[in-house]
Design an enzyme around this catalytic site. Sequence first.
Site, PDB file in Angstrom:
ATOM      1  N   GLN A   9      -6.894  -0.670   4.984  1.00 27.81           N
ATOM      2  CA  GLN A   9      -7.659  -1.435   6.221  1.00 27.81           C
ATOM      3  C   GLN A   9      -9.260  -1.620   5.983  1.00 27.81           C
ATOM      4  O   GLN A   9      -9.878  -2.111   6.828  1.00 27.81           O
ATOM      5  CB  GLN A   9      -7.580  -0.092   7.371  1.00 27.81           C
ATOM      6  CG  GLN A   9      -6.239   0.023   7.889  1.00 27.81           C
ATOM      7  CD  GLN A   9      -5.531  -1.456   8.507  1.00 27.81           C
ATOM      8  OE1 GLN A   9      -6.318  -2.464   8.901  1.00 27.81           O
ATOM      9  NE2 GLN A   9      -4.323  -1.391   8.803  1.00 27.81           N
ATOM     10  N   ALA A  19       0.920  -1.210  -0.101  1.00 27.34           N
ATOM     11  CA  ALA A  19       0.129  -0.051  -0.239  1.00 27.34           C
ATOM     12  C   ALA A  19       0.912   1.184  -0.137  1.00 27.34           C
ATOM     13  O   ALA A  19       0.339   2.241  -0.650  1.00 27.34           O
ATOM     14  CB  ALA A  19      -1.017  -0.045   1.243  1.00 27.34           C
ATOM     15  N   THR A  20       2.002   1.160   0.701  1.00 27.90           N
ATOM     16  CA  THR A  20       2.934   2.536   0.536  1.00 27.90           C
ATOM     17  C   THR A  20       3.327   2.848  -0.769  1.00 27.90           C
ATOM     18  O   THR A  20       3.257   4.143  -1.317  1.00 27.90           O
ATOM     19  CB  THR A  20       4.240   2.176   1.335  1.00 27.90           C
ATOM     20  OG1 THR A  20       3.603   2.096   2.787  1.00 27.90           O
ATOM     21  CG2 THR A  20       4.992   3.281   1.431  1.00 27.90           C
ATOM     22  N   THR A  26       9.909  -7.172 -12.827  1.00 25.69           N
ATOM     23  CA  THR A  26       9.640  -8.401 -12.767  1.00 25.69           C
ATOM     24  C   THR A  26       8.651  -8.800 -11.605  1.00 25.69           C
ATOM     25  O   THR A  26       9.088  -8.435 -10.359  1.00 25.69           O
ATOM     26  CB  THR A  26      10.681  -9.350 -12.721  1.00 25.69           C
ATOM     27  OG1 THR A  26      11.592  -9.192 -13.705  1.00 25.69           O
ATOM     28  CG2 THR A  26      10.372 -10.998 -12.554  1.00 25.69           C
ATOM     29  N   SER A  28      -3.515  -3.741   0.241  1.00 22.84           N
ATOM     30  CA  SER A  28      -2.381  -4.327   0.763  1.00 22.84           C
ATOM     31  C   SER A  28      -2.535  -6.024   0.958  1.00 22.84           C
ATOM     32  O   SER A  28      -3.779  -6.003   1.540  1.00 22.84           O
ATOM     33  CB  SER A  28      -1.922  -3.565   1.947  1.00 22.84           C
ATOM     34  OG  SER A  28      -1.034  -4.241   2.626  1.00 22.84           O
ATOM     35  N   CYS A  71       4.091   1.656  11.535  1.00 20.02           N
ATOM     36  CA  CYS A  71       4.987   2.426  10.759  1.00 20.02           C
ATOM     37  C   CYS A  71       5.350   3.669  11.583  1.00 20.02           C
ATOM     38  O   CYS A  71       6.690   4.062  11.334  1.00 20.02           O
ATOM     39  CB  CYS A  71       4.357   3.119   9.545  1.00 20.02           C
ATOM     40  SG  CYS A  71       3.129   4.420   9.741  1.00 20.02           S
TER      41      CYS A  71
END
Length: 382
Positions: free
Chosen positions: A180, A71-72, A240, A200, A322
């Site tokens: 989330q 997700a980042t 890849t 994510s 995080c």
Amino acid sequence: MIYLDHAATTPLAPEAWTAMRPWLEPGGGYGNPASAHAAGRQALAAVEAARAQVAALVGAQPEEIVWTSGATESNNLAIKGAVEFHARGRAHVITSRIEHRCVLDTCRWLEGARNVRVTYLQPDRLGRIEPQQVIDALSPETVLVSLMWANNEIGNLTDIPALAPQLRERGVMLHVDAAQAAGKVAIDLCAVPVDLLSLSAHKLGGPKGVGALFVRRRPRARVAPLLHGGGHEWGMRSGTLATHQVVGMGAAFASLPVDFSERTTHLRERLWQRLAMLPGVQRNGDARQAAPHILNLSFDGVEGESLRAALFDVAVSSGAACSSATAEPSYVLRALGRNDELANASLRFSFGRTTCEADIDAAAARVEHEVLRLRALSPLTN
């Protein structure tokens, strides 16, 4: 250990491991999905099957799913990519003060490196960002609005279904961080006109290191790539693909229990009913519009670090994973008006597939015991 930190990461779902294993074993599927030979075609077929599984969970078309590392990266690609592609002259972006750190840091980078003007919306004391706030903040230069569907610390739900059509009418792109929300709340991108949506794997039983960005095809959402190379993923994300991670994400999304939201809501409220009996406990966020798997509580009269140390056998967090390396209280809770002491004495409980009622009852007993014990030792309480 009682594991109640599923908002940080989830255990790997058995279905995900079963899907991944053939692509990890010696002599297994090792072909590059971009290769034209038989081994490559085999890998490509697995990647495309997983793409369809991820798309199905959010009501998207498979060709609208772009693989990323998580997700980042998806958030960075959506925000930077949209601004880079669409900005003509002075650009304006709208977000909020309680977004995930990767969104806030990306917006701050745009302010410094690209001279983009960013509006950071202030939530109310329940942590709500209302659609009308967003509309009122629009300007002729607004390129993008970026908001979470479900907040990662307090669980608040933003009314994306109400906001998205209003932005579509005004020609403003909408990016939603749904890390989330996916699998926890109903998301149908055929009905809700979101342009970009981040996902994510490891928040929903998949492996770490893989995610996806939904990029709408009709009307087409355009983003400039962050990574340049072979032009993979329709030119939006070169590199890849890790076949084993991709198939793990697909299997995790496809195997989500149909009663997941109902069951986690029951577990959340069971824990709240137990802990609400303690004096000086505050529930953070809007209980009426909350993701089913997150409960954030503040405990008055307790030193936060001591409480977390005492709960050594209960895996919870004080906020986003995080931000756990810093000693600062949660910026999300401070934005809601909590003082530093109360924000620091907060715990985020989050639930997943493996959580059961016995975990809830055991965790409640441990928290009750330690809060009362620490209060008894505190000179402030005495």
